[in-house]
Design a protein around this motif. Structure first.
Motif, PDB file in Angstrom:
ATOM      1  N   ARG A 120      -2.661   4.110 -14.599  1.00 22.59           N
ATOM      2  CA  ARG A 120      -1.536   3.213 -14.831  1.00 22.59           C
ATOM      3  C   ARG A 120      -0.716   3.052 -13.558  1.00 22.59           C
ATOM      4  N   TYR A 121      -0.298   1.804 -13.307  1.00 25.28           N
ATOM      5  CA  TYR A 121       0.543   1.487 -12.151  1.00 25.28           C
ATOM      6  C   TYR A 121       1.802   0.786 -12.664  1.00 25.28           C
ATOM      7  N   SER A 122       2.943   1.015 -11.960  1.00 26.60           N
ATOM      8  CA  SER A 122       4.181   0.297 -12.296  1.00 26.60           C
ATOM      9  C   SER A 122       5.033   0.162 -11.040  1.00 26.60           C
ATOM     10  N   LEU A 123       5.860  -0.888 -11.044  1.00 21.02           N
ATOM     11  CA  LEU A 123       6.764  -1.146  -9.918  1.00 21.02           C
ATOM     12  C   LEU A 123       8.059  -1.724 -10.488  1.00 21.02           C
ATOM     13  N   GLN A 124       9.176  -1.131 -10.095  1.00 18.54           N
ATOM     14  CA  GLN A 124      10.495  -1.583 -10.570  1.00 18.54           C
ATOM     15  C   GLN A 124      11.431  -1.681  -9.381  1.00 18.54           C
TER      16      GLN A 124
END
Length: 364
Positions: A120-124
């Motif tokens: 899983r990848y995420s960017l905020q």
């Protein structure tokens, strides 16, 4: 030597002894009515010695600007003022912004209990940071976290502390100015003693020369000349002692004024000038009431008592009022199961928490 000559010699001896008796009174009287310049009536300056003239007003001004105790007390006022501003700002929120990139590889558990194996990848990015998964950002963009009792009572305690530091600074200033004034008066007295001792030595030297001339010419007794030489030696010792006292009192005054103690201070005043501090018609009751209302030491301790009372009230109300934690975040958030994060869109999170706490079962 006939009876008439012996009578004349005894008469001269009595005159010399009388002069030696009244010399100190004559010298002190001459000093009290001096009208020449202050520079000539203060101190004897030896060769190579640096002498600075100083008066009471200058000494008090230097004390207020150079004394370490006064400067330290004023810095404690600034410290207390900063603490008061900080206490008043406890309820104001903090602002955060940042960027959070997250990656997970391997197993994790769903809320229903099923274990998944995934990448899983995420960017905020935006107001707030540390946003992962479905939960709100761990670092909200706008956050306020404080105990309500602190916000209510700590500003009162800090204001009392600030007032006590101001009163303490005034007390330190008063004590220092009193110390400087007393040391200046000691310097003035030492300068007058030195002037008197020098004047007595000069007059004694003249009498010694006179009796020596009479003894040499045969018109006086050699014993009178010897007594005058002994008296002159004693007066010379007194002059040296007065110079020593002048140097000591000068160094003591220079110490509180933060001046070079090797510099000789010379008072420019001829006598101590009286200062009207209170009215001469004031009664003891008036002076007592004035002291009770204006003494900074009393104000200092009154404010210290008020500070302690405010802190006591804070502890009494602390278990009854909650700790508040409020946060709000806004920004762009995107993610993907495999590969680079995508699907960016706006994200808004708001949370408010209030909780009560009894520390150490109420015994701590």
């Amino acid at each position: 030597m006939n009876t008439r000559t012996m009578g004349e010699f005894r008469g001269r001896s009595l005159v010399l002894l009388s002069l030696l008796t009244i010399l100190p009174a004559i010298a002190r009287s001459d000093t009290d009515v001096m009208t020449d310049s202050p520079a000539t009536s203060t101190t004897m300056v030896t060769e190579g010695e640096v002498t600075y003239p100083i008066d009471l007003a200058t000494a008090l001004t230097l004390a207020q600007s150079e004394n370490l105790q006064i400067a330290s007390a004023r810095e404690r006022i600034r410290q207390a003022a900063a603490q008061y501003r900080g206490a008043k700002s406890l309820w104001l929120p903090s602002i955060r912004s940042g960027v959070t990139w997250g990656y997970h590889s391997g197993t994790l558990q769903e809320s229903r209990g099923r274990v998944l194996n995934t990448d899983r990848y995420s960017l905020q990015a935006g107001a707030g940071a540390a946003a992962f998964g479905a939960g709100p950002p761990m670092l909200p963009g706008i956050a306020a976290d404080f105990h309500l009792a602190d916000a209510l009572f700590l500003p009162l305690a800090a204001r009392r502390q600030w007032a006590s530091r101001q009163a303490a600074s005034q007390a330190a200033t008063n004590d220092t100015l009193l110390d400087v004034a007393v040391r200046y008066l000691d310097l003035l007295r030492a300068a007058q003693d030195q002037s008197i001792a020098s004047d007595i030595e000069q007059k004694t030297r003249e009498l010694s020369d006179l009796t020596h001339a009479y003894a040499t010419s045969g018109q006086g007794l050699a014993s009178d000349a010897d007594r005058m030489r002994a008296e002159l030696s004693q007066r010379q010792i007194e002059t040296v002692r007065s110079e020593e006292g002048m140097a000591v009192t000068s160094a003591r005054l220079a110490q509180v004024l933060r001046l070079d103690p090797s510099v000789q201070l010379a008072p420019t005043d001829l006598t101590a000038s009286p200062l009207d501090v209170v009215s001469s018609s004031s009664t003891v009751e008036d002076l007592t009431n004035l002291a009770l209302s204006q003494r900074p030491e009393l104000r200092e301790h009154q404010n210290l008592v008020g500070e302690a009372q405010a802190r006591l009230q804070r502890e009494q109300y602390a278990p009854l009022v909650p700790t508040l934690s409020v946060g709000a975040s806004y920004g762009a958030f995107g993610g993907k199961e495999y590969g680079e994060a995508e699907g960016y869109d706006d994200r808004t999170d708001v949370q408010a928490i209030a909780y009560w706490q009894v520390r150490n079962l109420g015994l701590g």
